[in-house]
Design a protein around this motif. Sequence first.
Motif, PDB file in Angstrom:
ATOM      1  N   GLU A  98       0.820  -1.200   0.000  1.00 18.05           N
ATOM      2  CA  GLU A  98       0.000   0.000   0.000  1.00 18.05           C
ATOM      3  C   GLU A  98       0.860   1.258   0.000  1.00 18.05           C
ATOM      4  O   GLU A  98       0.580   2.224  -0.724  1.00 18.05           O
ATOM      5  CB  GLU A  98      -0.922  -0.005   1.216  1.00 18.05           C
TER       6      GLU A  98
ATOM      7  N   ASN B 232       2.409   1.803  -3.412  1.00 21.21           N
ATOM      8  CA  ASN B 232       1.494   2.436  -4.376  1.00 21.21           C
ATOM      9  C   ASN B 232       1.361   3.944  -4.100  1.00 21.21           C
ATOM     10  O   ASN B 232       1.323   4.764  -5.021  1.00 21.21           O
ATOM     11  CB  ASN B 232       0.123   1.764  -4.301  1.00 21.21           C
ATOM     12  N   LYS B 233       1.269   4.261  -2.798  1.00 24.34           N
ATOM     13  CA  LYS B 233       1.157   5.665  -2.418  1.00 24.34           C
ATOM     14  C   LYS B 233       2.408   6.449  -2.823  1.00 24.34           C
ATOM     15  O   LYS B 233       2.325   7.571  -3.334  1.00 24.34           O
ATOM     16  CB  LYS B 233       0.927   5.768  -0.913  1.00 24.34           C
TER      17      LYS B 233
END
Length: 265
Positions: free
Chosen positions: A203, A206-207
Amino acid sequence: MAELGLNEHHQNEVISYMRFARFKRGLCIKTVDSCFQDLKDSRLVEETFTVDEVTDMLDGLQTVVHSEVESELINTTYTNVLLLRQLFSQAEKWYLRLQTDVSDLENRELLEQVAEFEKSEFTSSNKKPSADLIKPKLAPLNEGGSELLNKTVACLQEENEKLKARLRTIETQATAALDEKVKLEKSLKDLQVIQGDQKDITELENKVATLKSQFEKTLNDATENQKFLEDDLVTTKHDLLKVQDQLSAAQKELEKKISANSCLP
């Protein structure tokens, strides 16, 4: 008093020229009178003369008078040409093209107006006591062509100030854009470090990738903006230098005019 439709300065110039022309005319008349007097003193010593003798005397007198009058007329023509040359030279300094109407030189009404003007100016009863002592002064520097030069200098100075203000604004914008670029590059490096240390967090990866893309786009925009500002800065500096050169040239021309006028008596 008769007028010629001119301002005070130009009318004084006309009076000065007419005074010169009257003096030359008086000399010419005296010369012709002396020719007749010489004939009386040198030839009319007898009580009677033959026709041939009278004819011979008149022919001789005609030759002398003809020569004197022709010489004076030629000299008057050359004098008028020199006067026109002075006026045209002054006009050409300000890129003016003066025109003359030769037909007006035979205008009987205008000639009578000039004759009346001369009569009113030079008749002893109307003549000012100090007229011969007054020399017309040059027009002040703030009149005529010099006023145009002053306006040109003022416009150039105003444009110079505007360009300086614009230059300061562009320099400020360029500095701000450069600082923003440095900050974005630092933030991108920090994100890259975070991305390398936390590869196992999908996560966050991706950020980070999203943030990285956004920062790269922002960085590219900042780079393009900086390049535009730098180009605009160079152009503005060139314009400023050009206006400063024009201003310097105009100020030198004004100083030259002031110096030339101050040297005149």
